[in-house]
Design a protein around this motif. Structure first.
Motif, PDB file in Angstrom:
ATOM      1  N   ARG A 167      -0.131  47.931  24.694  1.00 54.83           N
ATOM      2  CA  ARG A 167       0.112  48.188  23.377  1.00 54.83           C
ATOM      3  C   ARG A 167       1.393  49.245  23.921  1.00 54.83           C
ATOM      4  NH1 ARG A 167       0.049  53.147  20.655  1.00 54.83           N
ATOM      5  NH2 ARG A 167      -1.005  54.064  22.535  1.00 54.83           N
ATOM      6  N   ARG A 168       1.419  50.067  24.620  1.00 56.81           N
ATOM      7  CA  ARG A 168       2.385  51.154  24.928  1.00 56.81           C
ATOM      8  C   ARG A 168       3.929  50.260  25.531  1.00 56.81           C
ATOM      9  NH1 ARG A 168      -1.307  54.941  26.783  1.00 56.81           N
ATOM     10  NH2 ARG A 168      -0.353  54.994  29.024  1.00 56.81           N
ATOM     11  N   LEU A 169       3.532  49.366  26.226  1.00 59.25           N
ATOM     12  CA  LEU A 169       4.595  48.711  27.079  1.00 59.25           C
ATOM     13  C   LEU A 169       5.156  47.663  26.360  1.00 59.25           C
ATOM     14  CD1 LEU A 169       3.947  49.402  30.618  1.00 59.25           C
ATOM     15  CD2 LEU A 169       5.242  50.930  29.200  1.00 59.25           C
ATOM     16  N   CYS A 170       4.345  47.325  25.252  1.00 56.38           N
ATOM     17  CA  CYS A 170       4.697  46.023  24.283  1.00 56.38           C
ATOM     18  C   CYS A 170       4.820  44.724  25.417  1.00 56.38           C
ATOM     19  CB  CYS A 170       6.030  45.953  23.677  1.00 56.38           C
ATOM     20  SG  CYS A 170       6.298  47.149  22.465  1.00 56.38           S
ATOM     21  N   ILE A 171       3.788  44.791  26.364  1.00 52.62           N
ATOM     22  CA  ILE A 171       3.616  43.501  27.149  1.00 52.62           C
ATOM     23  C   ILE A 171       3.111  42.403  26.417  1.00 52.62           C
ATOM     24  CG2 ILE A 171       2.489  42.896  29.281  1.00 52.62           C
ATOM     25  CD1 ILE A 171       1.697  45.677  30.015  1.00 52.62           C
ATOM     26  N   PRO A 172       3.721  41.202  26.660  1.00 47.83           N
ATOM     27  CA  PRO A 172       3.548  39.951  25.834  1.00 47.83           C
ATOM     28  C   PRO A 172       2.202  39.290  25.922  1.00 47.83           C
ATOM     29  CG  PRO A 172       5.250  39.482  27.545  1.00 47.83           C
ATOM     30  CD  PRO A 172       5.049  40.857  27.698  1.00 47.83           C
ATOM     31  N   TRP A 173       1.664  39.395  27.219  1.00 44.97           N
ATOM     32  CA  TRP A 173       0.248  39.033  27.630  1.00 44.97           C
ATOM     33  C   TRP A 173      -0.305  39.819  28.634  1.00 44.97           C
ATOM     34  CZ3 TRP A 173      -0.854  36.589  32.074  1.00 44.97           C
ATOM     35  CH2 TRP A 173       0.332  35.914  32.958  1.00 44.97           C
ATOM     36  N   ILE A 174      -1.512  39.638  28.611  1.00 46.15           N
ATOM     37  CA  ILE A 174      -2.296  40.405  29.733  1.00 46.15           C
ATOM     38  C   ILE A 174      -3.502  39.594  30.140  1.00 46.15           C
ATOM     39  CG2 ILE A 174      -1.712  42.804  29.232  1.00 46.15           C
ATOM     40  CD1 ILE A 174      -4.316  43.057  27.668  1.00 46.15           C
ATOM     41  N   GLY A 175      -3.835  39.717  31.522  1.00 45.96           N
ATOM     42  CA  GLY A 175      -4.846  38.947  32.020  1.00 45.96           C
ATOM     43  C   GLY A 175      -5.839  39.580  33.022  1.00 45.96           C
ATOM     44  N   LEU A 176      -6.738  39.004  33.471  1.00 48.96           N
ATOM     45  CA  LEU A 176      -7.660  39.486  34.446  1.00 48.96           C
ATOM     46  C   LEU A 176      -7.714  38.338  35.655  1.00 48.96           C
ATOM     47  CD1 LEU A 176     -10.979  40.514  32.525  1.00 48.96           C
ATOM     48  CD2 LEU A 176      -8.706  41.832  32.887  1.00 48.96           C
ATOM     49  N   SER A 177      -7.527  38.859  36.964  1.00 46.95           N
ATOM     50  CA  SER A 177      -7.984  38.186  38.090  1.00 46.95           C
ATOM     51  C   SER A 177      -9.268  38.603  38.607  1.00 46.95           C
ATOM     52  CB  SER A 177      -6.796  38.230  39.044  1.00 46.95           C
ATOM     53  OG  SER A 177      -7.087  37.300  40.391  1.00 46.95           O
TER      54      SER A 177
END
Length: 296
Positions: A167-177
């Motif tokens: 939310r804060r950094l406007c990261i386009p997508w996130i995931g878990l390894s």
């Protein structure tokens, strides 16, 4: 570092430096540390100098420009929906390692940010250090952030941090390894609604710890219920017993991760097949979900 790789969920890797410090149970049998020790290098641990890879910047720009050491790999981006090559940055280290000099990080971040025709995949175990390391730098719109989660304790601690960073950094997508997966993990619906990808895999190599099939099945069901892309990378050293391939060295793995001589409720028969033989089928199916990446 290579223009191509055997890692199932990416097309190429680029390492700006090698070396790291272990920060959790998932690091116990680190493949990168094992590999580097074979070369006689000592680049692991706190206050231990890392090894800078001088060719890294040239490599990532070569990938950006579509060149390759292997002609066949030059076409790989065309296999993806957006015709862009996936590049995993820092497969032999951690981009947000605080032991690394600021100028090394700045060089890596600038080069990665400039390569806008690539789909950059950043994996870290140091989600709490990201903003300090960035120091006001803008997160590139062509890069996603993946954090390593191996058990419920890490999930409860770090997934909320990851979602807040998105939310804060406007990261386009996130995931878990979730590799190596070392126990059962419940992914809460309020987390899954923000996640774009989940990768799951078992541990391989010397000292590998087995992964209970129900841990994987449960994660698959949780992701499917919330439409989160799911990729099953591998069983690792150990896989489920297969009656079509009888083995004499079968053991029983409890849902708690312990090995039992007497069969407890929920236990699964497992075999030490070796990584290649164990494969990556889950109940006869290959799961190759990827996040939808929209850049710009």
């Amino acid at each position: 570092m290579a223009d191509r790789t055997t890692i199932e969920w990416t097309d190429a890797t680029v390492n700006f430096w090698w070396g790291c410090t272990k920060v959790g149970p998932g690091c116990d049998h680190c493949y990168a540390e094992t590999w580097s020790k074979r070369t006689g290098e000592s680049i692991w641990g706190a206050s231990v100098p890392r090894r800078k890879i001088k060719s890294a910047v040239a490599t990532i720009y070569r990938l950006q420009n579509g060149a390759s050491w292997w002609a066949a790999d030059a076409e790989i981006g065309k296999l993806h929906p957006n015709s862009r090559r996936r590049v995993f940055v820092q497969s032999m280290s951690d981009l947000f390692d605080k032991e690394v000099p600021d100028e090394w990080f700045a060089e890596a971040w600038d080069a990665t940010s400039a390569c806008t025709s690539l789909d950059i995949q950043i994996v870290t175990k140091r989600v709490s250090l990201i903003e300090k390391r960035l120091n006001g730098r803008v997160w590139p719109s062509h890069a996603g952030l993946i954090i390593s989660i191996v058990n419920q304790e890490e999930a409860d601690r770090d997934i909320p941090r990851l979602i807040e960073l998105k939310r804060r950094l406007c990261i386009p997508w996130i995931g878990l390894s979730m590799e190596p997966l070392l126990g059962a993990v419940t992914l809460r619906p309020e987390w899954l609604v923000h996640l774009n990808w989940v990768i799951v895999g078992g541990e391989s190599g010397s000292g590998a710890r087995p992964m209970h099939p129900d841990w994987v099945r449960t994660l698959l069901a949780q992701c499917a219920a919330m439409d989160v892309p799911f990729l099953f990378k591998q069983w690792g050293e150990y896989g489920p017993y297969d009656p079509e391939r009888p083995q004499c060295h079968v053991f029983w793995l409890g849902i708690d991760g312990h090995v039992y001589g007497v069969i407890p409720d929920g236990a699964a028969p497992m075999v030490r097949w070796g990584k290649k033989a164990a494969g990556r089928y889950l109940d006869g199916v290959t799961h190759d979900g990827y996040p939808e990446v929209v850049c710009g």
